[in-house]
Motif scaffolding. Sequence first.
Motif, PDB file in Angstrom:
ATOM      1  N   LEU A  15       1.045   1.135   7.948  1.00 22.75           N
ATOM      2  CA  LEU A  15       2.101   1.796   7.189  1.00 22.75           C
ATOM      3  C   LEU A  15       1.556   2.934   6.323  1.00 22.75           C
ATOM      4  CD1 LEU A  15       5.141   1.371   6.760  1.00 22.75           C
ATOM      5  CD2 LEU A  15       4.589  -0.023   4.792  1.00 22.75           C
ATOM      6  N   ARG A  16       0.355   2.756   5.876  1.00 20.66           N
ATOM      7  CA  ARG A  16      -0.246   3.750   4.985  1.00 20.66           C
ATOM      8  C   ARG A  16      -0.621   5.044   5.718  1.00 20.66           C
ATOM      9  NH1 ARG A  16      -4.820   1.632   0.801  1.00 20.66           N
ATOM     10  NH2 ARG A  16      -4.018   2.769  -0.992  1.00 20.66           N
ATOM     11  N   GLN A  17      -0.760   4.952   7.048  1.00 17.47           N
ATOM     12  CA  GLN A  17      -1.154   6.100   7.876  1.00 17.47           C
ATOM     13  C   GLN A  17      -2.338   6.836   7.263  1.00 17.47           C
ATOM     14  OE1 GLN A  17       0.518   7.378  10.811  1.00 17.47           O
ATOM     15  NE2 GLN A  17       1.802   5.574  10.881  1.00 17.47           N
ATOM     16  N   PRO A  18      -3.433   6.129   6.993  1.00 16.09           N
ATOM     17  CA  PRO A  18      -4.543   6.777   6.298  1.00 16.09           C
ATOM     18  C   PRO A  18      -5.447   7.563   7.263  1.00 16.09           C
ATOM     19  CG  PRO A  18      -5.038   4.492   6.692  1.00 16.09           C
ATOM     20  CD  PRO A  18      -3.723   4.749   7.353  1.00 16.09           C
ATOM     21  N   GLY A  78       0.807  -1.222   0.000  1.00  8.77           N
ATOM     22  CA  GLY A  78       0.000   0.000   0.000  1.00  8.77           C
ATOM     23  C   GLY A  78       0.833   1.261   0.000  1.00  8.77           C
ATOM     24  N   LYS A  79       2.139   1.143   0.276  1.00  2.00           N
ATOM     25  CA  LYS A  79       2.989   2.335   0.293  1.00  2.00           C
ATOM     26  C   LYS A  79       4.414   1.953  -0.114  1.00  2.00           C
ATOM     27  CE  LYS A  79       4.061   6.375   2.977  1.00  2.00           C
ATOM     28  NZ  LYS A  79       4.539   6.875   4.240  1.00  2.00           N
ATOM     29  N   PRO A  80       4.613   1.781  -1.413  1.00  2.09           N
ATOM     30  CA  PRO A  80       5.911   1.275  -1.883  1.00  2.09           C
ATOM     31  C   PRO A  80       7.086   2.173  -1.529  1.00  2.09           C
ATOM     32  CG  PRO A  80       4.296   1.375  -3.670  1.00  2.09           C
ATOM     33  CD  PRO A  80       3.679   2.058  -2.501  1.00  2.09           C
ATOM     34  N   ASP A  81       6.833   3.473  -1.267  1.00  2.00           N
ATOM     35  CA  ASP A  81       7.960   4.376  -1.017  1.00  2.00           C
ATOM     36  C   ASP A  81       8.235   4.584   0.483  1.00  2.00           C
ATOM     37  OD1 ASP A  81       5.613   5.627  -0.551  1.00  2.00           O
ATOM     38  OD2 ASP A  81       6.124   7.525  -1.540  1.00  2.00           O
ATOM     39  N   GLU A 116       9.738   3.722   8.895  1.00  2.00           N
ATOM     40  CA  GLU A 116       8.265   3.606   8.882  1.00  2.00           C
ATOM     41  C   GLU A 116       7.845   2.139   8.870  1.00  2.00           C
ATOM     42  OE1 GLU A 116       6.691   7.493   6.422  1.00  2.00           O
ATOM     43  OE2 GLU A 116       7.699   5.937   5.305  1.00  2.00           O
ATOM     44  N   LEU A 117       8.580   1.359   8.065  1.00  2.00           N
ATOM     45  CA  LEU A 117       8.267  -0.061   7.940  1.00  2.00           C
ATOM     46  C   LEU A 117       8.427  -0.752   9.300  1.00  2.00           C
ATOM     47  CD1 LEU A 117       7.610  -2.372   5.959  1.00  2.00           C
ATOM     48  CD2 LEU A 117      10.040  -2.678   5.607  1.00  2.00           C
ATOM     49  N   GLU A 118       9.522  -0.469   9.964  1.00  5.02           N
ATOM     50  CA  GLU A 118       9.779  -1.113  11.249  1.00  5.02           C
ATOM     51  C   GLU A 118       8.760  -0.701  12.310  1.00  5.02           C
ATOM     52  OE1 GLU A 118      13.960  -0.586  11.903  1.00  5.02           O
ATOM     53  OE2 GLU A 118      14.397  -2.451  10.816  1.00  5.02           O
ATOM     54  N   GLU A 119       8.357   0.541  12.252  1.00  2.00           N
ATOM     55  CA  GLU A 119       7.344   1.039  13.195  1.00  2.00           C
ATOM     56  C   GLU A 119       6.032   0.278  13.018  1.00  2.00           C
ATOM     57  OE1 GLU A 119       8.478   5.631  13.723  1.00  2.00           O
ATOM     58  OE2 GLU A 119       6.395   5.241  13.128  1.00  2.00           O
ATOM     59  N   ALA A 120       5.646   0.133  11.754  1.00  2.00           N
ATOM     60  CA  ALA A 120       4.386  -0.568  11.451  1.00  2.00           C
ATOM     61  C   ALA A 120       4.456  -2.026  11.871  1.00  2.00           C
ATOM     62  CB  ALA A 120       4.076  -0.447   9.962  1.00  2.00           C
ATOM     63  N   VAL A 121       5.605  -2.632  11.622  1.00  3.42           N
ATOM     64  CA  VAL A 121       5.820  -4.041  11.974  1.00  3.42           C
ATOM     65  C   VAL A 121       5.710  -4.225  13.489  1.00  3.42           C
ATOM     66  CG1 VAL A 121       7.662  -5.766  12.106  1.00  3.42           C
ATOM     67  CG2 VAL A 121       7.097  -4.732   9.924  1.00  3.42           C
ATOM     68  N   GLU A 122       6.293  -3.287  14.213  1.00  2.00           N
ATOM     69  CA  GLU A 122       6.248  -3.324  15.676  1.00  2.00           C
ATOM     70  C   GLU A 122       4.796  -3.190  16.148  1.00  2.00           C
ATOM     71  OE1 GLU A 122       8.017  -3.475  19.341  1.00  2.00           O
ATOM     72  OE2 GLU A 122       9.386  -2.905  17.742  1.00  2.00           O
ATOM     73  N   ALA A 123       4.082  -2.215  15.595  1.00  2.00           N
ATOM     74  CA  ALA A 123       2.702  -1.956  16.009  1.00  2.00           C
ATOM     75  C   ALA A 123       1.795  -3.151  15.731  1.00  2.00           C
ATOM     76  CB  ALA A 123       2.179  -0.717  15.294  1.00  2.00           C
ATOM     77  N   ALA A 124       2.076  -3.878  14.659  1.00  2.00           N
ATOM     78  CA  ALA A 124       1.220  -5.014  14.304  1.00  2.00           C
ATOM     79  C   ALA A 124       1.652  -6.297  15.001  1.00  2.00           C
ATOM     80  CB  ALA A 124       1.238  -5.209  12.791  1.00  2.00           C
ATOM     81  N   GLY A 125       2.692  -6.208  15.839  1.00  2.00           N
ATOM     82  CA  GLY A 125       3.146  -7.386  16.592  1.00  2.00           C
ATOM     83  C   GLY A 125       3.844  -8.405  15.713  1.00  2.00           C
ATOM     84  N   LEU A 126       4.533  -7.914  14.682  1.00  2.00           N
ATOM     85  CA  LEU A 126       5.177  -8.824  13.730  1.00  2.00           C
ATOM     86  C   LEU A 126       6.682  -8.934  13.931  1.00  2.00           C
ATOM     87  CD1 LEU A 126       3.909  -8.284  10.073  1.00  2.00           C
ATOM     88  CD2 LEU A 126       4.102 -10.436  11.275  1.00  2.00           C
TER      89      LEU A 126
END
Length: 579
Positions: free
Chosen positions: A486-489, A431-434, A439-449
């Motif tokens: 990650l998309r921060q919509p 959803g957000k190739p750039d 940002e990627l690591e933050e999202a991964v952390e938030a999703a428990g991945l």
Amino acid sequence: MNLLTITLQHFKPYWRKLSLALFFSLVGGAFTILPPILVGKLVDEVIGDKAIAFILWIVFGILAAFLGKAVFESLQEFVQVKIGFDVITDMQIRAFKRLHRTPMSFFSTTPRGDMLYRLTHDVESIQNLNNTVVPRILQQVISAVAAFITVFAIYWPAAIVMFIVFAIYIFPSFKLGKTMRKMSAVQRDMSADMYQHLQESIESVRLVRTYQTQKDEIATQERKLANWKTYSIRAALIGKVNWRLGNLFNIATPGVVMLIGGLAIWQGNITIGTLVSCLNFIPIMFQPVRSLAENALTIQQAIPALQRIYEYFDLPEEHEQSLPDFGLVRGKIALHNIGFSYPGSEKQVLKGVSVSVEEGKHIGIVGTSGGGKSTLIQILLGLYEPEKGSVTIDGKDLFKYNRNSFRRQVGVVSQETFLLNSTLRNNLLYGKPDATMEELEEAVEAAGLKELIDSLEDKYETIVGERGLKLSGGQRQRVALARAILRQPPVLIFDEATSSLDGETEEKVQESLEQLIPGRTTITIAHRLITVRKADTILLLDQGMVAEQGTHEELLALKGQYYQLYRAQYSELEKEMIG
Ligand SMILES: Nc1ncnc2c1ncn2[C@@H]1O[C@H](COP(=O)(O)OP(=O)(O)OP(=O)(O)O)[C@@H](O)[C@H]1O
């Protein structure tokens, strides 16, 4: 628009290349008529007048003509094969684009196998036609016309005989062609149906093994194959009849020409060399006519494939492409008095549902299974249009704007998570190739991945397998969550987004989500009431209607359906606490 018009439309952008192909073909055709004329000269002038020295020039001329023909026809084929590929890729992409713009109802009513068959096998059969038959047809027509004109010029009765014989031959071929076209249409539908079954059977292999239905699956395939085989044999036999007919005329034509030509020599009207030339022209004219007749059958067979692809060009569009964009979405959402039933179904799934969410607020939707929760979200995303009511985003009517521009600003995590057969990184960045690594690591952390990724040998480069089959249900759901985060919509939609997680992980992910939610309009659908207890408003949907609405505390106090559900879900201890 008819078949020919659409086909020509696709060739139109390539008219320059087509003209070049025509030029090469004309030069090739001119070289084709040289050898028979030179053979005639050989008979009359070289052998007749005993001018043996001249023979070398004739032989050289014949060789040069064959070489010229080969060179120019190859050039023409090369250009045309290129045009063929250009046209077929244009066609495929046009159908594919349209498919991506057509309403969702099309996908819920059309078998996937059929769609795939059209975009692969049907396209392939036209590709074969474009690459082999079409280039040759041009050469064949030019050679046949050139040969006919030359024979007509040197001894016209022979040309008339050849023309009559060929006309008699062509007629049944075209008749057979029509039958072939009909048969081929049925054959294509049968093949698409078989493809659909094979695909479904392979995709549901786990179900098949678990329920031990292999025998039924194989029996179904055998039945489909048997029908297809009977039909295909009949079609092949018709093709053979046409071929035999060609052989018959191949033998008959020289006989008739020899008879009338011999008579003309005897009467002194033509020379032996002229008759020899005419006889040499027969294969040049007959071969193209014969291939033309055979190719006509191939074309007739390919027409149903062409029609099946063209049908996709006319699929309805979800919305007009000229509609204005939403611009930056703030997130005030209102669904008013929505009435809806799925296309082809009588059942009213939603009966006058109204929901409104202020910018940045969180709304929870709960209720019985099949109550219409997911349907409501699909309508909010503009995937289905309601029969009644309106959907507004920041006060703008969703259906009067380009829905894609709204969807781009929504993060959705649904019950079914779809993952690409690619690396974890590509799936996360979908959803957000750039996005940056941070940002990627933050999202991964938030999703428990994070833990999962750290434990994998290839980390972010791990291939997740087709449809994410190498991951567990919960892991797949967390990837989808991270993707949305990650998309921060400005708008977030969670449709049973944490349902596949174990209690402990769910709690952790829920905490992360709660940090993400503030400031974003959020809609959470959940079976587990605890998931939505902090929402600003909770809506209880029952059989397509809003049965109860309020905060968690208000709904509990109401002691209605929500209260009952809560009681049913929690332990005696919690029940006591409520009481
Ligand atoms: N594509 C479809 N075509 C026809 N009917 C459908 C379709 N999708 C859902 N339905 C029907 O619409 C009704 C509502 O389904 P929906 O998925 O919205 O319910 P839900 O409240 O989200 O259920 P659950 O909690 O079990 O996910 C159901 O009766 C279902 O059978």
